[in-house]
Write a protein that holds these residues in place. Structure first.
Motif, PDB file in Angstrom:
ATOM      1  N   PHE A  10      -0.230  11.456  10.069  1.00 14.32           N
ATOM      2  CA  PHE A  10       0.378  10.132  10.085  1.00 14.32           C
ATOM      3  C   PHE A  10      -0.239   9.358   8.938  1.00 14.32           C
ATOM      4  CE2 PHE A  10       0.475  11.672  14.418  1.00 14.32           C
ATOM      5  CZ  PHE A  10       1.788  11.443  14.770  1.00 14.32           C
ATOM      6  N   GLU A  49       0.325   5.805   6.075  1.00 12.83           N
ATOM      7  CA  GLU A  49       0.988   4.550   5.837  1.00 12.83           C
ATOM      8  C   GLU A  49       1.838   4.580   4.574  1.00 12.83           C
ATOM      9  OE1 GLU A  49      -1.575   1.189   6.138  1.00 12.83           O
ATOM     10  OE2 GLU A  49      -2.555   1.961   7.929  1.00 12.83           O
ATOM     11  N   GLU A  90       7.532   3.870   8.114  1.00 11.99           N
ATOM     12  CA  GLU A  90       6.978   4.360   9.375  1.00 11.99           C
ATOM     13  C   GLU A  90       7.698   3.725  10.558  1.00 11.99           C
ATOM     14  OE1 GLU A  90       3.149   1.638  10.362  1.00 11.99           O
ATOM     15  OE2 GLU A  90       2.901   3.071   8.754  1.00 11.99           O
TER      16      GLU A  90
END
Length: 98
Positions: free
Chosen positions: A92, A94, A48
């Protein structure tokens, strides 16, 4: 590209993430001139990108483009014209991609 099958391709890209008061955004630009069509899915590979507050971060990455089948493309165009579904989906996570 088949009637029912998707194809995949990779493309070099530049990712720009802005985390400023006046703008919170993420943009992907394909460096090889690849063009997206209705129904295509893009996945940018790598860890990320975290932009600290007040900054803009730019990184070169590789993206995988999953091309829509002919049937998916026709469906997306037909339903998109009538605004039956939202064409832009983003998330989004992780999860670190290879």
């Amino acid at each position: 590209m088949g009637l029912l099958t998707r194809s995949k391709e990779t493309a070099p890209c530049t990712v720009t993430v802005s985390h400023r008061f006046e703008e919170l955004s993420a943009h992907v630009k394909f460096n090889n001139g690849a063009i997206l069509y209705p129904g295509d899915i893009v996945q940018v590979l790598g860890h990320e990108i975290m932009a600290p507050y007040g900054e803009v971060v730019t990184e070169d990455r590789t993206a995988t483009i999953s091309r829509a089948s002919q049937l998916e493309r026709l469906w997306t165009r037909a339903t998109g014209d009538f605004e039956f579904m939202e064409l832009c989906e983003f998330s989004f996570s992780e999860e670190v991609l290879p």
